[in-house]
Enzyme design. Sequence first.
Site, mmCIF file in Angstrom:
data_model
loop_
_atom_site.group_PDB
_atom_site.id
_atom_site.type_symbol
_atom_site.label_atom_id
_atom_site.label_comp_id
_atom_site.label_asym_id
_atom_site.label_seq_id
_atom_site.Cartn_x
_atom_site.Cartn_y
_atom_site.Cartn_z
ATOM 1 N N SER A 125 0.836 -1.203 0.000
ATOM 2 C CA SER A 125 0.000 0.000 0.000
ATOM 3 C C SER A 125 0.869 1.250 0.000
ATOM 4 O O SER A 125 1.980 1.259 0.563
ATOM 5 C CB SER A 125 -0.861 -0.020 1.260
ATOM 6 O OG SER A 125 -1.419 1.252 1.512
ATOM 7 N N TYR A 150 -1.827 -1.455 11.123
ATOM 8 C CA TYR A 150 -2.131 -1.892 9.750
ATOM 9 C C TYR A 150 -0.984 -1.508 8.813
ATOM 10 O O TYR A 150 -0.458 -2.328 8.059
ATOM 11 C CB TYR A 150 -3.448 -1.254 9.279
ATOM 12 C CG TYR A 150 -3.616 -1.276 7.777
ATOM 13 C CD1 TYR A 150 -4.030 -2.426 7.128
ATOM 14 C CD2 TYR A 150 -3.324 -0.144 7.007
ATOM 15 C CE1 TYR A 150 -4.154 -2.451 5.739
ATOM 16 C CE2 TYR A 150 -3.449 -0.160 5.629
ATOM 17 C CZ TYR A 150 -3.872 -1.315 5.001
ATOM 18 O OH TYR A 150 -3.971 -1.328 3.628
ATOM 19 N N LYS A 154 2.023 -3.784 6.575
ATOM 20 C CA LYS A 154 2.378 -3.678 5.158
ATOM 21 C C LYS A 154 3.895 -3.550 5.014
ATOM 22 O O LYS A 154 4.511 -4.198 4.172
ATOM 23 C CB LYS A 154 1.678 -2.478 4.506
ATOM 24 C CG LYS A 154 0.169 -2.648 4.341
ATOM 25 C CD LYS A 154 -0.178 -3.767 3.373
ATOM 26 C CE LYS A 154 -1.661 -4.038 3.284
ATOM 27 N NZ LYS A 154 -2.002 -5.306 2.623
HETATM 28 N N1 UFG Z 1 -12.706 11.078 3.389
HETATM 29 C C1 UFG Z 1 -13.731 11.963 3.686
HETATM 30 N N2 UFG Z 1 -14.882 11.453 4.174
HETATM 31 C C2 UFG Z 1 -15.090 10.126 4.371
HETATM 32 C C3 UFG Z 1 -14.039 9.237 4.058
HETATM 33 C C4 UFG Z 1 -12.866 9.750 3.569
HETATM 34 O O1 UFG Z 1 -13.581 13.172 3.532
HETATM 35 O O2 UFG Z 1 -16.173 9.745 4.832
HETATM 36 C C5 UFG Z 1 -11.455 11.606 2.837
HETATM 37 C C6 UFG Z 1 -10.262 11.303 3.709
HETATM 38 O O3 UFG Z 1 -10.121 12.263 4.707
HETATM 39 C C7 UFG Z 1 -9.141 11.306 2.667
HETATM 40 C C8 UFG Z 1 -9.815 10.809 1.392
HETATM 41 O O4 UFG Z 1 -11.203 10.989 1.606
HETATM 42 O O5 UFG Z 1 -8.701 12.606 2.468
HETATM 43 C C9 UFG Z 1 -9.552 9.362 1.097
HETATM 44 O O6 UFG Z 1 -9.869 8.599 2.246
HETATM 45 P P1 UFG Z 1 -10.011 7.020 2.221
HETATM 46 O O7 UFG Z 1 -10.343 6.568 3.604
HETATM 47 O O8 UFG Z 1 -10.900 6.590 1.120
HETATM 48 O O9 UFG Z 1 -8.555 6.569 1.804
HETATM 49 P P2 UFG Z 1 -7.171 6.845 2.549
HETATM 50 O O10 UFG Z 1 -6.333 7.620 1.586
HETATM 51 O O11 UFG Z 1 -7.298 7.351 3.903
HETATM 52 O O12 UFG Z 1 -6.771 5.336 2.724
HETATM 53 C C10 UFG Z 1 -5.860 4.723 1.963
HETATM 54 C C11 UFG Z 1 -6.195 3.227 1.845
HETATM 55 C C12 UFG Z 1 -5.951 2.534 3.154
HETATM 56 C C13 UFG Z 1 -4.623 2.932 3.716
HETATM 57 C C14 UFG Z 1 -4.558 4.410 3.895
HETATM 58 C C15 UFG Z 1 -3.323 4.842 4.586
HETATM 59 O O13 UFG Z 1 -7.545 3.039 1.454
HETATM 60 O O14 UFG Z 1 -5.975 1.146 2.939
HETATM 61 O O15 UFG Z 1 -4.653 4.978 2.616
HETATM 62 O O16 UFG Z 1 -3.170 6.207 4.589
HETATM 63 F F1 UFG Z 1 -4.366 2.379 4.886
#
Ligand code: UFG
Length: 343
Positions: A125, A150, A154
Amino acid sequence: MKKTVLVSGGAGFIGSHVTVELSQAGYDVVIADNMSNCDDTNYKGVCAILGRKLPFENIDFCDAAAVSALFDKYTIDAVIHFAAYKAVGESVAEPLMYYKNNLGSFLNVLEASKNHGTHVLFSSSATVYGEPEKAPVTEESPRQPATSPYGNTKQMCEDFLRDCVKAYGMHGIALRYFNPIGAHPSALIGELPRGVPNNLVPFITQTAAGKRECLSIFGNDYPTPDGTCLRDYIDITDLAKAHVCAVTRMIENRMDEPYEIFNVGTGRPVSVLELVNAFEKVNNLKLNYRFAARRPGDVVGIWADPSLAERKLGWKAVRTVEETLASAWAWEKHLMEQALQDK
Ligand code: UFG
């Protein structure tokens, strides 16, 4: 002769899409999953897309004897390991559960692969880069200390693979995914989060479907053009095809090094707000959303330099964000129709 790929976690979101692409590329696929975090929706969807039933083994990869027996039962040329827990917040609350499951299962896969001369592809990831000093990130960008168990699993699994490759003459590839979103164009397989989704796109589609009242956009005061976080959203079918390229590279002995790492992303930063707007536009609907406080642990912006994968794997993301967001909505609508039929 046809080559066989074992897909651990093959009934899950990424595993099911990879299974379809591998099968369509001419590989025999064995799906193995303990169904701890999904039902058989995606397995059935895979069989419907391919028009045949694929071998399925219900096993827990933490069970070393079962993993060894699985490798004895089939002649497996390569294994792709997805079987793992993946919720960042849960891993902070339950680190032992994450370490036992995610590390234990991979150690068993490595041991069986060593004993059987099987190539190993590990699903890593972009989380390993943490908050990058600069974006886009290349595979040479430094890994940052993990901010969750988590993320730590990785990093540790990447290191397990690197060390085993070195010591035992094995071959391995780690693919570092950015943000996989969307669903198969058939709308027969897709993401099935349990409970309240953590990730952005399932939350968007569930809000559009009326399952959630309002999407919270976490933070609009980040140092980015519109104040919301930047990510590299990669279409799930594009991502799945990268696995076919990587497995083929290993099986055909085309690797430059016995252990290789590739970013799997588009190279295109998209803000949360841009993604929400694109979803509304392409699907012609209005989404109920509001700006909320920043979510602890979120990085401001991260996106891939995917040029190494293009050069060496011959892989490139081709689908537009709009196509992907249309597929995500088609999948959510498919789920709604299924729910109505099941009533
Ligand atoms: N976000 C929102 N509202 C929500 C959900 C997410 O605004 O309800 C925003 C988050 O703050 C972020 C973006 O959307 O800015 C993406 O969020 P996600 O949760 O979809 O994805 P992430 O980038 O946080 O997560 C990814 C992978 C994970 C990993 C993580 C580590 O999906 O598996 O990066 O940073 F662990």
